[in-house]
Design an enzyme around this catalytic site. Structure first.
Site, PDB file in Angstrom:
ATOM      1  N   HIS A 116       1.047  -1.226   0.069  1.00  0.00           N
ATOM      2  CA  HIS A 116      -0.209   0.043   0.029  1.00  0.00           C
ATOM      3  C   HIS A 116       0.879   1.213   0.028  1.00  0.00           C
ATOM      4  O   HIS A 116       2.049   1.057   0.514  1.00  0.00           O
ATOM      5  CB  HIS A 116      -0.936  -0.110   1.218  1.00  0.00           C
ATOM      6  CG  HIS A 116      -1.900   0.962   1.287  1.00  0.00           C
ATOM      7  ND1 HIS A 116      -1.630   2.325   1.894  1.00  0.00           N
ATOM      8  CD2 HIS A 116      -3.238   1.087   1.087  1.00  0.00           C
ATOM      9  CE1 HIS A 116      -2.805   2.986   1.764  1.00  0.00           C
ATOM     10  NE2 HIS A 116      -3.825   2.153   1.494  1.00  0.00           N
ATOM     11  N   ASP A 193       3.166  -4.506   8.030  1.00  0.00           N
ATOM     12  CA  ASP A 193       1.913  -3.751   8.012  1.00  0.00           C
ATOM     13  C   ASP A 193       0.726  -4.634   8.023  1.00  0.00           C
ATOM     14  O   ASP A 193       0.325  -5.441   7.065  1.00  0.00           O
ATOM     15  CB  ASP A 193       1.994  -2.950   6.392  1.00  0.00           C
ATOM     16  CG  ASP A 193       0.718  -2.372   6.066  1.00  0.00           C
ATOM     17  OD1 ASP A 193      -0.551  -2.431   6.787  1.00  0.00           O
ATOM     18  OD2 ASP A 193       0.416  -1.659   4.995  1.00  0.00           O
ATOM     19  N   GLN A 196      -4.335  -5.130   6.914  1.00  0.00           N
ATOM     20  CA  GLN A 196      -5.415  -6.150   6.628  1.00  0.00           C
ATOM     21  C   GLN A 196      -5.186  -7.390   7.388  1.00  0.00           C
ATOM     22  O   GLN A 196      -5.834  -8.424   7.208  1.00  0.00           O
ATOM     23  CB  GLN A 196      -5.449  -6.450   5.064  1.00  0.00           C
ATOM     24  CG  GLN A 196      -5.351  -5.072   4.254  1.00  0.00           C
ATOM     25  CD  GLN A 196      -6.833  -4.515   4.190  1.00  0.00           C
ATOM     26  OE1 GLN A 196      -7.786  -5.113   4.767  1.00  0.00           O
ATOM     27  NE2 GLN A 196      -7.045  -3.398   4.054  1.00  0.00           N
ATOM     28  N   LYS A 219     -10.448  -0.212  10.444  1.00  0.00           N
ATOM     29  CA  LYS A 219     -10.705  -1.441   9.687  1.00  0.00           C
ATOM     30  C   LYS A 219     -11.234  -2.794  10.290  1.00  0.00           C
ATOM     31  O   LYS A 219     -11.309  -3.723   9.896  1.00  0.00           O
ATOM     32  CB  LYS A 219      -9.410  -1.692   8.689  1.00  0.00           C
ATOM     33  CG  LYS A 219      -8.945  -0.811   7.956  1.00  0.00           C
ATOM     34  CD  LYS A 219      -7.898  -1.211   7.115  1.00  0.00           C
ATOM     35  CE  LYS A 219      -7.094  -0.084   6.280  1.00  0.00           C
ATOM     36  NZ  LYS A 219      -8.080   0.566   5.117  1.00  0.00           N
ATOM     37  N   CYS A 357      -4.756   2.788  -3.486  1.00  0.00           N
ATOM     38  CA  CYS A 357      -3.521   2.929  -2.962  1.00  0.00           C
ATOM     39  C   CYS A 357      -2.287   1.976  -3.358  1.00  0.00           C
ATOM     40  O   CYS A 357      -1.722   1.830  -2.078  1.00  0.00           O
ATOM     41  CB  CYS A 357      -3.688   3.449  -1.484  1.00  0.00           C
ATOM     42  SG  CYS A 357      -4.701   4.637  -1.143  1.00  0.00           S
TER      43      CYS A 357
HETATM   44  N1  PLP Z   1      -1.955  -0.723   4.629  1.00  0.00           N
HETATM   45  C1  PLP Z   1      -2.789  -1.601   3.789  1.00  0.00           C
HETATM   46  C2  PLP Z   1      -2.359  -2.957   3.328  1.00  0.00           C
HETATM   47  C3  PLP Z   1      -3.995  -1.212   3.850  1.00  0.00           C
HETATM   48  O1  PLP Z   1      -4.930  -1.535   3.258  1.00  0.00           O
HETATM   49  C4  PLP Z   1      -4.182   0.208   4.348  1.00  0.00           C
HETATM   50  C5  PLP Z   1      -5.360   0.837   4.278  1.00  0.00           C
HETATM   51  O2  PLP Z   1      -6.525   0.754   3.297  1.00  0.00           O
HETATM   52  C6  PLP Z   1      -3.240   0.966   4.965  1.00  0.00           C
HETATM   53  C7  PLP Z   1      -2.051   0.384   4.994  1.00  0.00           C
HETATM   54  C8  PLP Z   1      -3.343   2.450   5.524  1.00  0.00           C
HETATM   55  O3  PLP Z   1      -4.228   2.369   6.508  1.00  0.00           O
HETATM   56  P1  PLP Z   1      -4.796   3.902   7.317  1.00  0.00           P
HETATM   57  O4  PLP Z   1      -5.478   4.463   6.143  1.00  0.00           O
HETATM   58  O5  PLP Z   1      -6.131   3.309   7.899  1.00  0.00           O
HETATM   59  O6  PLP Z   1      -3.768   4.315   7.710  1.00  0.00           O
END
Ligand code: PLP
Length: 398
Positions: A116, A193, A196, A219, A357
């Protein structure tokens, strides 16, 4: 197994509505218990945490710190290793700043093509600041990491490895324990990270053996504006703070300051304590169902949806990883994903379209945009049927 239709009744957004919500990788809906926990904090216990010497302040602090304990139990970690942030993005930026500043020219940061943007851009910035090199593990056609020649990527130069637990585009679940071994064998720090991950899978910090794990409350049924960075005590103690301000200090003189103990060293300013309390309620809700049951439910729904979609002509599904969570990215021949989302919206079906993203991954897939379904505890086969029926009708228009 739990009943998604019963669960739906706990979520006000589904009351008297035929909403089919299939955009859970972006954010989840909130059960009444979470809304009540936030509401009750503001109505009954609103005072700034860790400061006030009156009862209201003690109550707010107790609820806030109780949530920290719930988060720690949820991921099998120690409470002092739980840093509240605004979300995964802030957690990774904290690391890219604080750990990133220890890098120097010649050092390497290793991420992957399936990350992401919030696990790419902070490292690009860190590389630019320090002269370190950012490298990418490539992915195979299946949407799994290509680990056929690990020695090419995991080298003595590798100082930081930061990889997603589960891809928000392909649903691929990465083999975290094995990756931790590869990173640690070359002396690198391993960051996961978990945006998910923690929301959809059982996660246990003692078993995964990563050094840091980042995730977002919104999430996983919790409020927006609250997230977590878990880190190993020793590393957190060695790290410099990310932001300066109130509560993160021990002493401040006109010339310099000393730092508070962890986790407070990394929590400058008034924390999002109402949201943290909401996250605690979300964790109670998830634990009541059980993360193993949630993982199984989503994988079952994934297979049900894949089976139906694979029988429809003109649909290209991206990725076919063996270990995969409840996410399906796809394109339909001759229909732009944005048109698809708008037509589905006519039937009150919410899916995400775009680059999710993850532009480098989309480039690898050879697409500028895809459509994406992503499941959670309140989705069931009925939702998938409604989606497939609507999709068939739309495909008939073109
Ligand atoms: N990493 C992954 C794999 C994600 O799917 C997301 C959000 O969709 C993020 C990071 C970023 O999360 P946040 O926008 O809650 O900081």
């Amino acid at each position: 197994m739990f009943s998604p239709s019963k669960i739906k009744k706990d979520f006000p957004i589904f009351t008297d509505s035929n909403l089919v919500y299939l955009d859970n990788a972006a954010t989840s809906q909130k059960p009444q218990a979470v809304l009540d926990a936030v509401d009750s904090l503001y109505k009954e216990a609103n005072a700034n945490v860790h400061r006030a010497l009156y009862s209201l302040g003690s109550e707010a602090t107790e609820r806030f710190e109780n949530s920290r304990k719930k988060v720690a139990n949820f991921i099998n970690a120690n409470s002092k290793e739980i840093i509240f942030t605004s979300g995964t993005t802030e957690s990774i930026n904290l690391l890219a700043r604080s750990l990133g500043n220890t890098l120097k020219s010649g050092d390497e940061i290793l991420i992957s093509e399936m990350e992401h943007h919030s696990n790419i851009v902070p490292w690009q910035l860190a590389a630019k600041r320090t002269g370190a090199t950012l490298r990418y593990l490539s992915i195979k056609k299946t949407g799994e990491l290509d680990l056929s020649e690990p020695e090419k990527y995991f080298t003595k130069k590798t100082k930081i490895v930061s990889l997603t637990h589960m891809s928000n585009v392909l649903g691929t679940i990465n083999p975290i324990k094995g990756l931790a071994k590869l990173a640690h064998n070359v002396g690198a720090i391993f960051i996961v990270d978990g945006a998910q991950g923690a929301s959809h899978l059982p996660v246990n910090m003692k078993e995964l053996d990563c050094d840091f794990y980042a995730f977002s409350g919104h999430k996983m049924l919790g409020p927006t504006g609250i997230g977590v960075l878990w880190g190993k005590t020793k590393l957190l103690e060695e790290m410099e703070p990310f932001m300066g301000g109130g509560e993160m200090i021990n002493t401040v003189s006109m010339e310099s300051s000393t730092w508070n103990d962890i986790p407070y060293k990394f929590e400058a300013g008034t924390p999002n304590f109402a949201q943290a309390v909401g996250l605690g309620a979300a964790i109670d809700y998830l634990e009541n169902i059980g993360m193993e049951a949630i993982e199984l439910h989503e994988k079952t729904l994934l297979n049900y949806a894949l089976n139906k979609m694979n029988h429809m002509d003109g649909i290209r599904i991206h990725g076919s990883a063996k270990d995969r969570g409840g996410v399906i990215s796809f394109n339909v021949d001759g229909i732009h994903p944005h048109d698809l989302a708008q037509f589905l919206n006519e039937d009150n079906i919410a899916i995400r379209v775009g680059h999710h993203c993850a532009q480098p991954l989309l480039k690898t897939l050879g697409e500028s945009a895809t459509a994406r379904l992503s499941f959670y505890i309140y989705n069931d086969e009925n939702d998938v049927d409604k989606f497939c029926d609507s999709l068939k009708t739309i495909m008939g228009y073109f």
